[in-house]
Design an enzyme around this catalytic site. Structure first.
Site, PDB file in Angstrom:
ATOM      1  N   ASP A 337       0.878  -1.161   0.000  1.00  0.00           N
ATOM      2  CA  ASP A 337       0.000   0.000   0.000  1.00  0.00           C
ATOM      3  C   ASP A 337       0.925   1.223   0.000  1.00  0.00           C
ATOM      4  OD1 ASP A 337      -2.278   1.724   0.584  1.00  0.00           O
ATOM      5  OD2 ASP A 337      -1.467   1.806   2.621  1.00  0.00           O
ATOM      6  N   ASP A 531      -1.525  -0.700   6.102  1.00  0.00           N
ATOM      7  CA  ASP A 531      -1.677  -0.192   7.472  1.00  0.00           C
ATOM      8  C   ASP A 531      -3.083   0.297   7.788  1.00  0.00           C
ATOM      9  OD1 ASP A 531      -1.119   3.302   7.555  1.00  0.00           O
ATOM     10  OD2 ASP A 531      -1.432   2.101   5.768  1.00  0.00           O
ATOM     11  N   ASP A 535      -7.217  -1.478   4.183  1.00  0.00           N
ATOM     12  CA  ASP A 535      -6.269  -2.507   3.730  1.00  0.00           C
ATOM     13  C   ASP A 535      -6.608  -3.888   4.296  1.00  0.00           C
ATOM     14  OD1 ASP A 535      -4.703  -0.722   2.254  1.00  0.00           O
ATOM     15  OD2 ASP A 535      -3.506  -0.174   4.000  1.00  0.00           O
TER      16      ASP A 535
END
Length: 635
Positions: A337, A531, A535
């Site tokens: 991410d 995080d 996600d």
């Protein structure tokens, strides 16, 4: 068979005191054994010496009593083919053919090997417990100015605690007063202390070094970082790796085969080979039984994984079970991410561009009002840039549009704040779609009003993290909801192999599915590192889900298989390296044990190896495998 015990060949898991207590009977048995050798009379020297039996039989019972009783108990439960059974029939057979010293030697060396094995297991556990000795025992609870010492379990969310210099932080919380340096090494593996000021978070297990802190508790102790680490490491063995399951299955078939092979060695040659004596081939069969005991494998493989989990925890990498260590070792693509993972996640407004006659202050105020209820980092940075109190009474019909932005009514006007996709969705004419950086566009009553540019800095070790993975032969990719321009800039700066931009949360799962399908063709694994709350679904879907544990959301951390306590992306390569080392050591142990066992089985069958050598081979392999497994802890 292997499932019939947890630690140690006979199912022991000894503390230090208990181990010290077990040396005494072994020492007595050893003395009797040496004395017995003086009285020992080989078979052809008759009559049998009574003294030999009077000394060696007690030595046999003292050294082998536990093996005999365990074999008897397992027999009653229907668990016949285990190592206790092998040892029992081998030694009773030796006594029957008047090889009494060898029967005692088998049991004695086995017990000595067991003691060393249990010592090694205990040492591995102690080194992990020393790592986790950061569990705080007390908390200084502040109520109406008075401070009382209580158990961390008795403190509630919202209570105030005082942490004095030199004390451990007992619970997770936010600092209200005080400034200090804190040692985070127990949680993160970082040796450099962190500076803590009011407004910053502290985690249970950190050690306050210099100044007093007043902390508002944000989580009960059972949900604190250190409680989770303790739980993870202590229960790491509950999720077994495929290699461990394979050994359990292997042992289930291996032992009956060895027993049948030994029977064949004892019974067939005297019938088929002229001049072959029953006593000679029975002895060879007993040697086979002793050699074949799979103790080294049964102990060293779980110990190897246990060491891997402990070694990773020392580096601030929490692996939730040995099965995930195995999966990590096979990872060939890591998907990241962007925000909060590769970047700091601390946005700052760098430019305010107005349209339709608004001033910069007016546009910023309007954006701050619309974003007043959002927890998104972009919203927080806009409110910080505005820097004034926001009148929320003027804001009505607040609505978050996932992956796009926010719609709300401010003083009767419909205001939109979000990305370029939001403008296209709402069909609002605007002259610029691509703007360098993260952008929040604003529109009032269907008319474009300007945009705010927000910058997010890369993490210090982000580039090194990608380079380290490339050196390991691991491909890298990035999934982000940010625009194409920002994603392209970051991908080029970090040297990522590929990226996908402008993704909604559900698009991230679809994008990961594509990577997983590609990986299936080559039998490789995909790891996803994230995080945020959005996600969590992608972390859950990946072969190995990795969460940033410092700033990461609870949802991401709960879902993840691996948690990185430092929020440092460079730890991903380190985790893969530890996993590969663990796997390598486990397979070294399997191959070592198999090769030595097969060699001595062959030597035993042709009569070259005797019972003494068989015991040395068995105990020696177990100890070598355990010492090798201990290397993982030094990761």
């Amino acid at each position: 068979m292997a499932g019939s015990h947890s630690h140690g060949c006979c199912g022991h898991d000894h503390g230090v005191d208990e181990l010290e207590g077990r040396w005494a009977p072994v020492a007595v048995a050893a003395l009797l054994f040496v004395l017995g050798l003086v009285f020992y009379q080989p078979l052809h020297n008759t009559p049998f010496a009574i003294a030999e039996y009077a000394v060696l039989l007690p030595a046999y019972l003292i050294s082998g009593g536990q093996v005999l009783t365990t074999a008897g108990r397992n027999l009653l439960k229907g668990r016949i083919f285990d190592e206790n059974f092998l040892m029992t029939i081998a030694t009773l057979g030796a006594i029957a053919i008047h090889e009494l010293p060898e029967a005692v030697a088998v049991m004695l060396f086995f017990q000595i090997g067991e003691l060393f094995q249990n010592y090694s297991v205990g040492r591995a556990r102690r080194s992990i417990k020393a790592l986790l000795a950061v569990r705080p025992d007390t908390a200084n609870l502040q109520v109406d100015g008075a401070i009382s010492t209580v158990s961390p379990d008795a403190v509630n969310v919202g209570d105030l605690i005082v942490v004095r210099p030199g004390e451990k932080v007992p619970l997770d919380g936010a600092v209200l007063e005080g400034k200090s340096l804190v040692d985070t090494s127990a949680l993160t593996g970082e040796s450099v202390p962190r500076t803590i000021t009011p407004g910053k978070s502290v985690l249970a297990g950190m050690i306050n070094q210099s100044g007093g802190l007043t902390v508002e508790v944000t989580k009960p102790f059972s949900e604190s970082s250190i409680a989770k680490i303790l739980d993870l490491v202590e229960n790491a063995s509950s999720k077994k790796a495929e290699t461990e399951k394979f050994i359990t299955r292997f042992a289930r078939y291996y032992t009956p085969v060895v027993v049948l092979l030994s029977l064949a060695v004892a019974l067939l040659p005297p019938l088929l080979i002229p001049g072959a004596t029953q006593a000679d081939w029975t002895y060879r069969a007993l040697v086979l039984l002793v050699i074949s005991c799979p103790c080294g494998l049964v102990i060293s493989i779980p110990l190897g994984y246990f060491g891997g989990v402990g070694g990773a925890a020392k580096q601030g990498i929490l692996v939730k079970g040995s099965t995930f260590l195995d999966a990590l070792a096979q990872v060939k693509t890591v998907v990241f991410d962007k925000t909060g993972t590769l970047t700091q996640g601390t946005f700052q407004v760098t430019d305010v561009v107005t349209h339709n006659g608004l001033s910069q202050h007016q546009l910023l105020k309007l954006a701050a009002q619309v974003e007043s209820q959002s927890n998104h980092p972009v919203a927080q940075s806009i409110r910080l840039a505005y820097g004034q109190a926001i009148e929320t009474v003027d804001i009505k019909n607040y609505e978050e549009i996932a992956g796009h932005g926010i719609r709300a009514q401010v003083q009767g006007r419909t205001v939109l704040a979000g990305n370029d996709r939001l403008l296209h969705r709402e069909q609002i004419p605007h002259d610029r779609c691509v703007v360098e950086g993260t952008v929040a566009h604003l529109a009032i009553d269907g008319e474009y009003s300007g945009h705010i540019v927000i910058a997010d800095e890369l993490k210090q070790d982000a580039a090194e993290a990608i380079a380290a993975l490339h050196r390991q032969g691991v491909a890298t990719a990035m999934l982000t909801g940010d625009n194409q321009s920002v994603a392209d800039t970051i991908a080029r700066r970090l040297g990522l192999d590929q990226y996908r931009a402008e993704l909604l949360p559900e698009d991230k799962v679809d994008a990961l599915e594509d990577f997983l399908q590609q990986a299936q063709q080559t039998n490789n694994k995909i790891a996803f590192v994230g995080d945020g709350i959005n996600d969590a679904p992608v972390i859950a879907r990946a072969d190995v889900g990795i969460a940033m544990g410092g700033l990461g959301s609870d949802a991401a951390i709960e879902t993840a298989d691996v948690v990185i306590m430092t929020d440092a992306p460079s730890k991903v390569a380190e985790a893969i390296q530890i996993a590969q080392k663990t796997r390598r050591i486990v397979w070294q142990n399997i191959i070592l044990a198999m090769v030595v066992k097969l060699l001595f089985i062959a030597l035993g069958a042709i009569g070259v190896a005797n019972l003494w050598e068989a015991v040395f081979a068995d105990v020696g392999v177990a100890l070598l495998a355990i010492l090798n497994a201990g290397r993982v802890l030094k990761s």
